[in-house]
Design a protein around this motif. Sequence first.
Motif, PDB file in Angstrom:
ATOM      1  N   ASP A 207      52.267  62.616 -74.202  1.00 43.20           N
ATOM      2  CA  ASP A 207      53.274  62.496 -74.773  1.00 43.20           C
ATOM      3  C   ASP A 207      54.057  60.982 -74.842  1.00 43.20           C
ATOM      4  O   ASP A 207      54.609  60.731 -75.808  1.00 43.20           O
ATOM      5  N   PRO A 208      53.794  60.446 -73.755  1.00 46.75           N
ATOM      6  CA  PRO A 208      54.573  58.796 -73.877  1.00 46.75           C
ATOM      7  C   PRO A 208      53.867  58.269 -74.884  1.00 46.75           C
ATOM      8  O   PRO A 208      54.451  57.393 -75.546  1.00 46.75           O
TER       9      PRO A 208
ATOM     10  N   GLU B 117      52.721  59.253 -77.762  1.00 47.11           N
ATOM     11  CA  GLU B 117      53.429  59.983 -79.051  1.00 47.11           C
ATOM     12  C   GLU B 117      54.695  59.510 -79.168  1.00 47.11           C
ATOM     13  O   GLU B 117      55.202  59.094 -80.483  1.00 47.11           O
ATOM     14  N   ALA B 118      55.270  59.533 -78.143  1.00 44.70           N
ATOM     15  CA  ALA B 118      57.133  59.094 -78.437  1.00 44.70           C
ATOM     16  C   ALA B 118      56.755  57.481 -78.955  1.00 44.70           C
ATOM     17  O   ALA B 118      57.446  57.365 -79.647  1.00 44.70           O
TER      18      ALA B 118
ATOM     19  N   ARG C 193      54.573  55.857 -80.373  1.00 45.57           N
ATOM     20  CA  ARG C 193      54.177  55.607 -81.750  1.00 45.57           C
ATOM     21  C   ARG C 193      55.387  56.273 -82.658  1.00 45.57           C
ATOM     22  O   ARG C 193      55.380  55.477 -83.709  1.00 45.57           O
ATOM     23  N   ALA C 194      55.920  57.168 -82.451  1.00 42.55           N
ATOM     24  CA  ALA C 194      56.848  57.618 -83.615  1.00 42.55           C
ATOM     25  C   ALA C 194      58.121  56.858 -83.540  1.00 42.55           C
ATOM     26  O   ALA C 194      58.619  56.692 -84.619  1.00 42.55           O
TER      27      ALA C 194
ATOM     28  N   ALA D 262      57.636  63.194 -87.262  1.00 43.54           N
ATOM     29  CA  ALA D 262      57.392  61.936 -86.549  1.00 43.54           C
ATOM     30  C   ALA D 262      56.277  61.191 -86.760  1.00 43.54           C
ATOM     31  O   ALA D 262      55.836  60.188 -86.291  1.00 43.54           O
TER      32      ALA D 262
ATOM     33  N   LEU E 294      53.259  62.429 -86.579  1.00 45.87           N
ATOM     34  CA  LEU E 294      52.160  62.493 -85.586  1.00 45.87           C
ATOM     35  C   LEU E 294      51.174  63.946 -86.043  1.00 45.87           C
ATOM     36  O   LEU E 294      50.083  64.086 -85.516  1.00 45.87           O
TER      37      LEU E 294
ATOM     38  N   LEU F 145      63.135  55.427 -86.435  1.00 43.11           N
ATOM     39  CA  LEU F 145      63.237  56.789 -86.104  1.00 43.11           C
ATOM     40  C   LEU F 145      63.149  57.097 -84.530  1.00 43.11           C
ATOM     41  O   LEU F 145      62.276  56.436 -83.885  1.00 43.11           O
TER      42      LEU F 145
ATOM     43  N   TYR G 101      62.590  59.535 -81.174  1.00 41.25           N
ATOM     44  CA  TYR G 101      61.730  60.984 -81.030  1.00 41.25           C
ATOM     45  C   TYR G 101      61.788  61.218 -79.523  1.00 41.25           C
ATOM     46  O   TYR G 101      61.470  60.376 -78.724  1.00 41.25           O
TER      47      TYR G 101
ATOM     48  N   PRO H  41      60.068  63.969 -77.373  1.00 34.37           N
ATOM     49  CA  PRO H  41      59.245  65.256 -77.436  1.00 34.37           C
ATOM     50  C   PRO H  41      59.450  66.185 -76.212  1.00 34.37           C
ATOM     51  O   PRO H  41      60.497  65.736 -75.283  1.00 34.37           O
TER      52      PRO H  41
ATOM     53  N   GLY I 237      58.177  62.503 -72.907  1.00 38.40           N
ATOM     54  CA  GLY I 237      57.491  61.205 -73.481  1.00 38.40           C
ATOM     55  C   GLY I 237      57.727  59.766 -72.400  1.00 38.40           C
ATOM     56  O   GLY I 237      57.781  58.729 -72.918  1.00 38.40           O
ATOM     57  N   LEU I 238      58.013  60.065 -71.174  1.00 40.35           N
ATOM     58  CA  LEU I 238      58.519  59.121 -70.414  1.00 40.35           C
ATOM     59  C   LEU I 238      57.163  58.484 -69.253  1.00 40.35           C
ATOM     60  O   LEU I 238      56.294  59.505 -69.227  1.00 40.35           O
TER      61      LEU I 238
ATOM     62  N   ARG J 130      66.823  56.201 -73.560  1.00 42.41           N
ATOM     63  CA  ARG J 130      66.077  55.389 -74.255  1.00 42.41           C
ATOM     64  C   ARG J 130      66.243  55.362 -75.884  1.00 42.41           C
ATOM     65  O   ARG J 130      66.218  54.504 -76.492  1.00 42.41           O
TER      66      ARG J 130
END
Lengths: 288, 228
Positions: A171-172, A174-175, A177-178, B52, B54, B72, B74, B76, B80-81, B145
């Motif tokens: 998830d980090p 993907e975040a 990248r997005a 996004a 992905l 953008l 995002y 998740p 996503g930390l 963030r």
Amino acid sequence: MKYRLFGILVVLFFLAWRTLDGLVEGDWGRLEGGLSNLGVFFRESMWPPNWSVLEARSYPVCEEDIEFFCSVGYLGMMETLKIAFVSTILGFVGAISLSSLAARNLMPIWVAVPVRIFLSAVRSLPSLIWAILFVIVIGFGPLSGVLAMTFYTVGYLGKLQYEVFEGMPNDPLEAGRAMGLSRPSILMNIVIPENGNHLLSQLMFMFEYNVRHGTVIGIVGAGGIGYYISTYLKFLQYDKVFALLILIFIVVVLIDLLSLAVRSFVNEEGDVRKPTWLNMLIQARKQD
Amino acid sequence: MSNEAILSLNDLVIGYGDPLSEPISLEVKPGEIIAILGPSGIGKTTLIRTIAGLVRPLSGSFTLNLERRGGLGYIPQRLGLVRHATVAHNVSLGARVNIPWSKTMFQERKERTYEAIRTLGIEDKATEPVRRLSGGQQRRVATARTLAQQPQLMLADEFLGELDQTNVDIVLGAVGKLVENGTAIVMVEHHEDNAKNFATRIWEIKEKQFLDMTIEEWIEQTSTGEEE
């Protein structure tokens, strides 16, 4: 489940035994008297260790106040430590660049696979062979040792690192990248901080590994304490070899303690309790 | 604020192998807050992940009309930390993406980071690693963030999670600041109350169909359904 695991272990042990029997071609007689031979060799050639290796060499003349700093043991060990330190740091930098290209969650497969093949190729040559190659190419001395160990470190650490990167949560990444972070930025700001503990632990392990292997590559003339071991072996001075081996053992134990200390400052345990020498030596219990 | 669509879905079909939706054609304009509702496993997260970038769409396309790189945002489902890094480091990732290269870049990045941290009320945690924070605090970090990023379109997957009302108010207050500046929000939401209080439009997924309603239409529809 417990019995099945035990059964598998028994079968594996039996297979290993059969393979060994095949390797020695059934001639177990060779082992007869082996232990007593070892005893005789140890008593007559190695014992007691000859600590003159910690005294100043006769040539060149010692200009230090303390004799120990001119000794074969000190000079050889320092050179080995320097070779190991330089090659671990250079190898780490090389490995992290390549492992970030080899991790499938960071790079497309058409980049990752060739880099993995390259890392496997570098790793498939042991550091001793790299040392022989560099001694042939650039001659005897510590530079050959540094290059040999650096190449091996890149191959070995590279594999450990890309496996750690691939095991990190998705998830980090993907975040990042997005959001539009670039690949180098994702590596520097997400991947490395998230895996810092593992990377540090591997770095310390590699340093210790390089110190131990520094003794081996010295034998082929690539500098360090191994050079002296090789010389003493040629002149059958096993008591001096034994003294140097004890010295190496002490240094490896000290590095291991240092490694434990460094790692215990960054692991999860460090959140609640700073390490003491006691809980570094004895596996720390979770605080109640 | 331009009224041109920030996001356009053009006959978009989403899914992993098997389609999860009929072709979707919808638009999102600046300042809109869209809550996607529907039962679990129906394709809400897949839609967000597709937008996004992905997940590849099965067919059709979508257009993001963003004026700058890093437009953008995002969040998740798992936030996503970077768990081992500090709160400030995590928030600075948002400020890192779209500040152009200049002499004042680092100063600007720092200011945006700390402003977002202050807005979310986590300044006392700024130097702590994220892994030591509670779930609610971590959600605030993820929101900070995005706030530091100042995106034109924010995608959020259940980012309010199981927050208590105090935290919901803090987080929504911060996101409201983004909306005032024209940011559009598309969020997956499980709690209808949050959607009712915050969203301006609802996309409800029923049997692979995306029903697009204004919040008033949706409230009316749900109240009629309850009465029946």
